[in-house]
Scaffold this motif. Structure first.
Motif, PDB file in Angstrom:
ATOM      1  N   HIS A  50       0.881  -1.150   0.000  1.00 36.07           N
ATOM      2  CA  HIS A  50       0.000   0.000   0.000  1.00 36.07           C
ATOM      3  C   HIS A  50       0.930   1.214   0.000  1.00 36.07           C
ATOM      4  N   PRO A  51       0.637   2.238  -0.840  1.00 33.95           N
ATOM      5  CA  PRO A  51       1.577   3.361  -0.955  1.00 33.95           C
ATOM      6  C   PRO A  51       1.916   3.979   0.400  1.00 33.95           C
ATOM      7  N   LYS A  52       3.111   4.467   0.480  1.00 32.27           N
ATOM      8  CA  LYS A  52       3.650   5.153   1.655  1.00 32.27           C
ATOM      9  C   LYS A  52       3.817   4.225   2.870  1.00 32.27           C
ATOM     10  N   SER A  53       3.968   2.935   2.564  1.00 35.08           N
ATOM     11  CA  SER A  53       4.162   1.956   3.641  1.00 35.08           C
ATOM     12  C   SER A  53       5.613   1.522   3.768  1.00 35.08           C
ATOM     13  N   GLY A  54       6.490   2.085   2.929  1.00 35.68           N
ATOM     14  CA  GLY A  54       7.892   1.679   2.971  1.00 35.68           C
ATOM     15  C   GLY A  54       8.295   0.872   1.739  1.00 35.68           C
ATOM     16  N   THR A  55       7.625   1.127   0.625  1.00 37.47           N
ATOM     17  CA  THR A  55       7.932   0.436  -0.637  1.00 37.47           C
ATOM     18  C   THR A  55       9.411   0.557  -0.991  1.00 37.47           C
ATOM     19  N   THR A  56       9.918   1.790  -0.884  1.00 37.73           N
ATOM     20  CA  THR A  56      11.300   2.067  -1.261  1.00 37.73           C
ATOM     21  C   THR A  56      12.256   1.213  -0.420  1.00 37.73           C
ATOM     22  N   TRP A  57      11.944   1.116   0.847  1.00 35.77           N
ATOM     23  CA  TRP A  57      12.765   0.349   1.793  1.00 35.77           C
ATOM     24  C   TRP A  57      12.708  -1.142   1.453  1.00 35.77           C
ATOM     25  N   LEU A  58      11.510  -1.646   1.256  1.00 37.43           N
ATOM     26  CA  LEU A  58      11.343  -3.068   0.939  1.00 37.43           C
ATOM     27  C   LEU A  58      12.053  -3.418  -0.367  1.00 37.43           C
ATOM     28  N   CYS A 135       2.408  -3.299   4.564  1.00 38.80           N
ATOM     29  CA  CYS A 135       1.471  -2.207   4.870  1.00 38.80           C
ATOM     30  C   CYS A 135       1.992  -1.450   6.096  1.00 38.80           C
ATOM     31  N   ARG A 136       1.235  -0.446   6.506  1.00 41.48           N
ATOM     32  CA  ARG A 136       1.725   0.418   7.579  1.00 41.48           C
ATOM     33  C   ARG A 136       0.558   0.877   8.423  1.00 41.48           C
ATOM     34  N   GLU A 137       0.825   1.193   9.653  1.00 40.14           N
ATOM     35  CA  GLU A 137      -0.212   1.717  10.552  1.00 40.14           C
ATOM     36  C   GLU A 137      -0.880   2.888   9.807  1.00 40.14           C
ATOM     37  N   ARG A 199       4.611  -5.626   8.089  1.00 38.01           N
ATOM     38  CA  ARG A 199       4.227  -4.253   8.437  1.00 38.01           C
ATOM     39  C   ARG A 199       5.495  -3.420   8.582  1.00 38.01           C
ATOM     40  N   TYR A 200       5.373  -2.164   8.234  1.00 40.96           N
ATOM     41  CA  TYR A 200       6.495  -1.215   8.348  1.00 40.96           C
ATOM     42  C   TYR A 200       7.061  -1.238   9.771  1.00 40.96           C
ATOM     43  N   GLU A 201       6.158  -1.270  10.741  1.00 41.36           N
ATOM     44  CA  GLU A 201       6.564  -1.182  12.141  1.00 41.36           C
ATOM     45  C   GLU A 201       7.447  -2.350  12.572  1.00 41.36           C
ATOM     46  N   PHE A 238      23.054  -0.746   4.963  1.00 37.26           N
ATOM     47  CA  PHE A 238      23.066  -0.157   3.613  1.00 37.26           C
ATOM     48  C   PHE A 238      21.659   0.312   3.207  1.00 37.26           C
ATOM     49  N   CYS A 239      20.632  -0.453   3.627  1.00 41.68           N
ATOM     50  CA  CYS A 239      19.254  -0.123   3.229  1.00 41.68           C
ATOM     51  C   CYS A 239      18.549   0.791   4.231  1.00 41.68           C
ATOM     52  N   SER A 240      19.272   1.247   5.240  1.00 39.76           N
ATOM     53  CA  SER A 240      18.614   2.078   6.260  1.00 39.76           C
ATOM     54  C   SER A 240      18.217   3.434   5.669  1.00 39.76           C
ATOM     55  N   PHE A 241      17.316   4.082   6.360  1.00 38.86           N
ATOM     56  CA  PHE A 241      16.814   5.386   5.939  1.00 38.86           C
ATOM     57  C   PHE A 241      17.973   6.368   5.680  1.00 38.86           C
ATOM     58  N   GLU A 242      18.859   6.495   6.685  1.00 36.50           N
ATOM     59  CA  GLU A 242      19.966   7.466   6.560  1.00 36.50           C
ATOM     60  C   GLU A 242      20.853   7.144   5.374  1.00 36.50           C
ATOM     61  N   SER A 268      11.939  13.044  -2.054  1.00 36.89           N
ATOM     62  CA  SER A 268      10.657  13.063  -1.337  1.00 36.89           C
ATOM     63  C   SER A 268      10.250  11.658  -0.883  1.00 36.89           C
ATOM     64  N   LEU A 269      10.973  10.631  -1.318  1.00 34.85           N
ATOM     65  CA  LEU A 269      10.682   9.261  -0.858  1.00 34.85           C
ATOM     66  C   LEU A 269      11.311   9.001   0.501  1.00 34.85           C
ATOM     67  N   PHE A 270      12.133   9.953   0.961  1.00 34.31           N
ATOM     68  CA  PHE A 270      12.804   9.801   2.262  1.00 34.31           C
ATOM     69  C   PHE A 270      12.482  11.031   3.098  1.00 34.31           C
ATOM     70  N   ARG A 271      11.427  10.969   3.863  1.00 30.61           N
ATOM     71  CA  ARG A 271      11.014  12.143   4.622  1.00 30.61           C
ATOM     72  C   ARG A 271      11.526  12.062   6.053  1.00 30.61           C
ATOM     73  N   LYS A 272      10.941  11.132   6.850  1.00 37.52           N
ATOM     74  CA  LYS A 272      11.300  11.047   8.266  1.00 37.52           C
ATOM     75  C   LYS A 272      11.612   9.603   8.669  1.00 37.52           C
ATOM     76  N   GLY A 273      10.843   8.673   8.133  1.00 30.45           N
ATOM     77  CA  GLY A 273      11.114   7.262   8.395  1.00 30.45           C
ATOM     78  C   GLY A 273      10.908   6.838   9.839  1.00 30.45           C
ATOM     79  N   LYS A 274       9.851   7.384  10.477  1.00 29.55           N
ATOM     80  CA  LYS A 274       9.605   7.076  11.900  1.00 29.55           C
ATOM     81  C   LYS A 274       8.239   6.420  12.091  1.00 29.55           C
TER      82      LYS A 274
HETATM   83  P1  A3P Z   1       7.504   9.067   6.065  1.00 27.46           P
HETATM   84  O1  A3P Z   1       6.830   9.970   5.115  1.00 27.46           O
HETATM   85  O2  A3P Z   1       6.653   8.747   7.265  1.00 27.46           O
HETATM   86  O3  A3P Z   1       8.859   9.515   6.451  1.00 27.46           O
HETATM   87  P2  A3P Z   1       6.957   4.498   0.141  1.00 27.46           P
HETATM   88  O4  A3P Z   1       8.358   4.079  -0.162  1.00 27.46           O
HETATM   89  O5  A3P Z   1       5.987   3.364   0.164  1.00 27.46           O
HETATM   90  O6  A3P Z   1       6.534   5.637  -0.701  1.00 27.46           O
HETATM   91  O7  A3P Z   1       6.949   5.001   1.646  1.00 27.46           O
HETATM   92  C1  A3P Z   1       7.604   6.182   2.010  1.00 27.46           C
HETATM   93  C2  A3P Z   1       7.790   6.177   3.510  1.00 27.46           C
HETATM   94  O8  A3P Z   1       8.815   5.244   3.864  1.00 27.46           O
HETATM   95  C3  A3P Z   1       8.252   7.532   4.002  1.00 27.46           C
HETATM   96  O9  A3P Z   1       7.720   7.649   5.323  1.00 27.46           O
HETATM   97  C4  A3P Z   1       9.752   7.360   3.973  1.00 27.46           C
HETATM   98  O10 A3P Z   1      10.434   8.289   4.763  1.00 27.46           O
HETATM   99  C5  A3P Z   1       9.887   5.958   4.514  1.00 27.46           C
HETATM  100  N1  A3P Z   1      11.160   5.316   4.144  1.00 27.46           N
HETATM  101  C6  A3P Z   1      11.775   5.331   2.939  1.00 27.46           C
HETATM  102  N2  A3P Z   1      12.917   4.638   3.008  1.00 27.46           N
HETATM  103  C7  A3P Z   1      13.033   4.166   4.257  1.00 27.46           C
HETATM  104  C8  A3P Z   1      14.017   3.377   4.943  1.00 27.46           C
HETATM  105  N3  A3P Z   1      15.093   2.951   4.337  1.00 27.46           N
HETATM  106  N4  A3P Z   1      13.782   3.075   6.241  1.00 27.46           N
HETATM  107  C9  A3P Z   1      12.675   3.522   6.870  1.00 27.46           C
HETATM  108  N5  A3P Z   1      11.715   4.271   6.286  1.00 27.46           N
HETATM  109  C10 A3P Z   1      11.894   4.589   4.993  1.00 27.46           C
END
Ligand code: A3P
Length: 305
Positions: A50-58, A135-137, A199-201, A238-242, A268-274
């Motif tokens: 589901h969008p904005k659930s951490g697709t980029t991370w997965l 998915c995500r909360e 789940r993202y969490e 390597f795959c962490s947010f930072e 914009s795909l890396f906003r806060k990651g919390k």
């Molecule tokens: P926030 O907007 O809460 O920061 P998607 O990839 O599905 O579009 O999801 C984007 C969300 O995943 C954003 O959440 C983004 O910051 C977060 N995100 C992207 N890469 C991440 C990573 N490596 N670890 C944790 N969260 C990540």
């Protein structure tokens, strides 16, 4: 095909209702072709989110894990250092994943989609494709959605109140979110060996555990030697947010979509990651209202947040 379907404004681009799910109108036609024309293969692995659930991370995790014998992620030319994770794993029928192009990819294919299960071909289940669903909360998913839409839109910003109302009505890209979650949840119960529900969490709370689980699921379990030499930690780090956010390829660039109406910056795909960022944006009442809605919609399914 789409001209006769209900279309509604509200998010940064209009959405069109197709088989009870809202799709971005400029993509609807392409997505409608997926169900009839995408040819799943038995050994496909589909990352469905589901969008904005951490697709980029997965995508980053699954790609790094499954290709680690081919690409050393310390190398400057590792695909995730030269291209955005969203590009590295193609979207079925969408960005980077034109259906003819997907046919040319060698097996096993690592693919991705935001489409609900009911808009994928029934063969995905019938042939037994493996699916990782993320998915995500929902309150955090909405806050992430709201920021993202406002960031890419060239028009007036949407207020959080409006975004909240639309999301709770089920009106959001690929929404209603609860039906999206439930379809894959039920599929994971029906095909537990082939569908992993995440789940993202849980990735946030124990990324190493999820990385190991993912590696086994992708037929690429970490060896004892890799465990001893710290490879699992290195993949997760390597795959962490930072780490991803700080890669040059993710700091710059982006792409115009919807005939130039929106611009998606890689950053914009890396906003806060919390987890739990919703408290910084929504009132307590909004949170309670969303929780009640989620409880009601998921009631009896065994899925809870
Ligand atoms: P926030 O907007 O809460 O920061 P998607 O990839 O599905 O579009 O999801 C984007 C969300 O995943 C954003 O959440 C983004 O910051 C977060 N995100 C992207 N890469 C991440 C990573 N490596 N670890 C944790 N969260 C990540």
């Amino acid at each position: 095909l789409v001209a006769t379907l209900p279309t509604r404004e509200g998010w940064s681009t209009p959405l069109t209702l197709h088989n009870n799910f809202w799709l971005r109108s400029h993509m609807a036609q392409k997505f409608m072709l997926v169900r009839d024309n995408f040819k799943p293969r038995r050994d496909d692995i589909i990352l469905a989110t589901h969008p904005k659930s951490g697709t980029t991370w997965l995508k980053a995790l699954a790609f790094t894990i499954s290709t680690r014998s081919r690409y050393d992620f310390a190398d400057a030319d590792h695909p995730l250092r030269t291209s955005n994770p969203q590009r590295v794993v193609p979207f079925i029928g969408a960005v980077g994943g034109d259906l003819d192009f997907l046919e040319t990819l060698p097996s096993p294919r690592l693919l991705s989609t935001h489409l609900p299960l009911s808009l994928l071909p029934p063969a995905v289940s019938a042939v037994g494709c493996r699916v990782v669903y993320l998915c995500r909360e929902p309150k955090d998913a909405l806050v992430s959605r709201w920021h993202f839409d406002n960031k890419m839109s060239k028009g007036d910003p949407i207020t959080l109140d409006d975004a909240f109302t639309m999301f709770c009505e089920g009106f959001s890209p690929f929404g209603p979110f609860w039906d999206h979650y439930l379809q894959y949840w039920e599929e994971s119960l029906a095909r537990p060996q082939e569908v992993m529900f995440l789940r993202y969490e849980e990735i946030v709370s124990d990324p190493l555990k999820v990385a190991r689980k993912l590696a086994s699921f992708l037929d690429a379990p970490f060896t004892e030697e890799e465990e001893k030499s710290g490879v699992v930690d290195q993949v997760v780090s390597f795959c962490s947010f930072e780490s991803l956010r700080n890669l040059d390829v993710n700091k710059t660039g982006g792409a115009e979509r919807a005939g130039g109406k929106i611009f998606i910056q890689h950053s914009s795909l890396f906003r806060k990651g919390k987890v739990g960022d919703w408290v910084n944006h929504m009132t307590k009442e909004m949170g309670e209202k969303m929780d009640r809605l989620v409880e009601e919609k998921l009631k009896g399914s065994g899925l809870e947040f």
